[in-house]
Design a protein around this motif. Sequence first.
Motif, PDB file in Angstrom:
ATOM      1  N   GLU A 340     -18.403 -53.179  26.068  1.00 26.84           N
ATOM      2  CA  GLU A 340     -17.503 -53.064  27.193  1.00 26.84           C
ATOM      3  C   GLU A 340     -16.826 -51.889  27.346  1.00 26.84           C
ATOM      4  N   ILE A 341     -16.324 -51.302  26.207  1.00 25.94           N
ATOM      5  CA  ILE A 341     -15.310 -49.983  26.161  1.00 25.94           C
ATOM      6  C   ILE A 341     -16.115 -49.033  26.648  1.00 25.94           C
ATOM      7  N   PHE A 342     -17.678 -48.755  26.296  1.00 23.92           N
ATOM      8  CA  PHE A 342     -18.520 -47.780  26.703  1.00 23.92           C
ATOM      9  C   PHE A 342     -18.673 -47.858  28.281  1.00 23.92           C
ATOM     10  N   SER A 343     -18.924 -48.928  28.625  1.00 20.91           N
ATOM     11  CA  SER A 343     -19.170 -49.259  30.257  1.00 20.91           C
ATOM     12  C   SER A 343     -17.874 -48.532  30.972  1.00 20.91           C
ATOM     13  N   LEU A 344     -16.821 -49.032  30.494  1.00 17.77           N
ATOM     14  CA  LEU A 344     -15.542 -48.700  31.245  1.00 17.77           C
ATOM     15  C   LEU A 344     -15.269 -47.189  31.277  1.00 17.77           C
ATOM     16  N   LYS A 362      -7.168 -43.389  37.131  1.00 21.07           N
ATOM     17  CA  LYS A 362      -8.186 -44.054  38.116  1.00 21.07           C
ATOM     18  C   LYS A 362      -7.981 -45.655  37.834  1.00 21.07           C
ATOM     19  N   GLY A 363      -7.766 -45.841  36.335  1.00 28.33           N
ATOM     20  CA  GLY A 363      -8.049 -47.363  35.787  1.00 28.33           C
ATOM     21  C   GLY A 363      -6.725 -48.157  36.382  1.00 28.33           C
ATOM     22  N   ASN A 368      -8.379 -54.533  37.458  1.00 28.69           N
ATOM     23  CA  ASN A 368      -9.171 -55.800  37.499  1.00 28.69           C
ATOM     24  C   ASN A 368     -10.838 -55.674  37.028  1.00 28.69           C
ATOM     25  N   LEU A 369     -11.299 -54.391  37.347  1.00 27.33           N
ATOM     26  CA  LEU A 369     -12.523 -54.368  36.713  1.00 27.33           C
ATOM     27  C   LEU A 369     -12.648 -54.141  35.089  1.00 27.33           C
ATOM     28  N   ALA A 370     -11.422 -53.599  34.578  1.00 27.19           N
ATOM     29  CA  ALA A 370     -11.529 -53.456  33.142  1.00 27.19           C
ATOM     30  C   ALA A 370     -10.948 -54.916  32.734  1.00 27.19           C
ATOM     31  N   PHE A 371     -10.221 -55.700  33.304  1.00 29.26           N
ATOM     32  CA  PHE A 371     -10.067 -57.071  32.841  1.00 29.26           C
ATOM     33  C   PHE A 371     -11.233 -58.010  32.901  1.00 29.26           C
TER      34      PHE A 371
END
Length: 375
Positions: A340-344, A362-363, A368-371
């Motif tokens: 998950e972290i790598f993707s974000l 940017k985040g 919401n994409l991170a959540f």
Amino acid sequence: MDYLGLYVHVPFCAKKCKYCDFKSYSNFKDKEGEYFDALVKEIEKAPGGDRPVDTVFFGGGTPSLANPKNIDRAIRALYSRYRILSESEITIEVNPGTVSADMLKLYFSLGINRLSIGLQSADERELKALGRIHTFKDYEVTLENAVKAGFKNISTDIMFGIPLQTEGSFEKTVENVGKYPITHISAYGLIIEEETEFYNMYASGLLELPDEAEERRMYHRGISILEGLGYKQYEISNFAQKGFECRHNLKYWRAEEYIGFGCAAHSYFSGRRYGNTHTISGYIEDMNKKGHSGIPYEDISKEESMKEYMMLGLRLSQGVCDRLFKERYGESIFKRFKKEIFSLMLKGIVEKKDDCIRLTEKGLDFANLAFMEFI
């Protein structure tokens, strides 16, 4: 022993704002006494009485619409049931025009040491569009009376992305609020929620709002102005002078334990999440007949708890730190959530800072994409 937070819901409103989906009611006067009777009963039977308490929050609704004697009753009940520390942060929400100078003096004498004032905008046209019943002058009077009463920790809520608002008018709101002795500012983007007047207007094409790009510019411009005025952004929507971060809300974002009282209040305690009946009459009836008003509780598994910890923690400017995660769960975020972290990070939404994962600039716009990665 970890400190406990307490939340007291006062669901009274003079008039429902057009955007509000909180559980609050305008026809309450004939039920106020019964409501606080039920509230005191709930406090007297509540769990966690052996735990030290360092934050108390009276929210709503508009708690300042309640008879101050009832606020006094609730505070006395809390002190009888819990070991509330002398250095605790004790907050009450008020709206301009609903609280007098004498009420503010009484609140301060009761040990309430933090005030949260619901302003939303310094522009009169925008206030009317939101359905607010106060003016900016009302806010100024409330603030002046609060300072005279002795309050040194005062927060103000403002909104962006609202009807009739421009980037320039939002800048003026931020700058106007920043001129006053405010220690904390919450700046929220408007969200169109179901079961609100705005939702119906939006669905009918009758609600004109700033477009998404303009709303994002307002947000980042607000961040810039507030930082220039000495407010540090410590959470997506919250800014504070040094040492004045809202300790109660930090409990939510750090997934710490708290107990809620009153209708529609929620609790997170002893690995369980549960809530109370949503209506005033239902809450009173439950407390009188059953002695409790709980909706069936939900046990939180370790897996669910870890994901929730990530989602809530990423709201904070510091982000989620590996050391604290390991202390709590015995695992590393970089192993448990490696994918998950790598993707974000590839998307530029999060970054690594020391041993923490936090949102990038940017985040902040794509939080919401991170959540969603942790649902």
